[in-house]
Design a protein around this motif. Sequence first.
Motif, PDB file in Angstrom:
ATOM      1  N   HIS A  27      24.913  20.289 -26.149  1.00 31.78           N
ATOM      2  CA  HIS A  27      24.927  20.007 -24.709  1.00 31.78           C
ATOM      3  C   HIS A  27      26.397  19.875 -24.303  1.00 31.78           C
ATOM      4  CE1 HIS A  27      22.673  18.911 -21.186  1.00 31.78           C
ATOM      5  NE2 HIS A  27      23.135  17.692 -21.094  1.00 31.78           N
ATOM      6  N   HIS A  49      22.015  10.381 -24.168  1.00 29.35           N
ATOM      7  CA  HIS A  49      23.366  10.644 -23.680  1.00 29.35           C
ATOM      8  C   HIS A  49      23.551  10.032 -22.302  1.00 29.35           C
ATOM      9  CE1 HIS A  49      21.082  13.844 -21.746  1.00 29.35           C
ATOM     10  NE2 HIS A  49      22.129  14.388 -21.190  1.00 29.35           N
ATOM     11  N   HIS A  68      24.136  11.167 -19.137  1.00 26.18           N
ATOM     12  CA  HIS A  68      23.912  11.839 -17.853  1.00 26.18           C
ATOM     13  C   HIS A  68      22.906  11.003 -17.047  1.00 26.18           C
ATOM     14  CE1 HIS A  68      25.359  16.140 -19.140  1.00 26.18           C
ATOM     15  NE2 HIS A  68      26.323  15.420 -18.601  1.00 26.18           N
TER      16      HIS A  68
HETATM   17 ZN   LIG Z   1      22.304  16.134 -19.872  1.00 25.56          ZN
END
Ligand SMILES: [Zn+2]
Length: 243
Positions: free
Chosen positions: A133, A59, A61
């Motif tokens: 998440h 992902h 982040h």
């Molecule tokens: Zn994360």
Amino acid sequence: MKITVVGYWGAYPEKNEAATGYLLQGEGYNILVDCGSGVLSKVQNYIDLTEIDAVILSHYHGDHFGDINCFQYQVGYTRSIGKRTNTLDIYGHNLSSEFNKLTYAGGTIGKKIDENTTLKFEELKVSFKWSNHPVPCLAMRFEENGKVFAYSGDTEWSNNIIEIAKNADVFICECNLFNDQFGKAKGHLTAGEVGKIAQKSNVKKLVLTHFPHYGDLNQLVKEAQEEFEGEIIKADGGLVFEL
Ligand SMILES: [Zn+2]
Ligand SMILES: [Zn+2]
């Protein structure tokens, strides 16, 4: 299949260390799984960057993809001086505008992955499931010659994680929270939950990772151990698992 822990911190890297990243190597492939802050530097202890064929991102982040932009510069740079000939494939989901930036200057090619994708690298098969998440995130399962390596990405409790880790020989699972934080922090697993998932998944070896920057990390191992009968290892830079 050889897995090297490059970085294992959540949120940001500790001094001289790296946030999340794992180098996966086998016959005919060198893959970087997540490329968080600090990973681009640290991974060079184990491989020349020009030899990495692909990056797979869970992902968007920063602790999982923060070094991607510099890797793109590095690919462009080394291609311009003839040190790298092939392009770099960067796999990520397309539920974020960040996906569009994965293709860069002819040197890196963004490729979409999701739950329906199966990737093949020689004999290695890679499949995915959505984790739980605050932003879309993919957990991953790598299978080769009957051996299984699973990686949680970032997640709260999720049945998909139990499935992705089913019978894994090595399961690298995020373990960002202590048990007394249960229900207080979103987006991540407590150590006890990690142990429960590993137990339900019948995992052989559980590797705890994505650590908080406070508390006694050995306590995380103890809390996971209360729920899981198999072997538990605390991630560390340079740790290698061969399957
Ligand atoms: Zn994360
Ligand atoms: Zn993270």
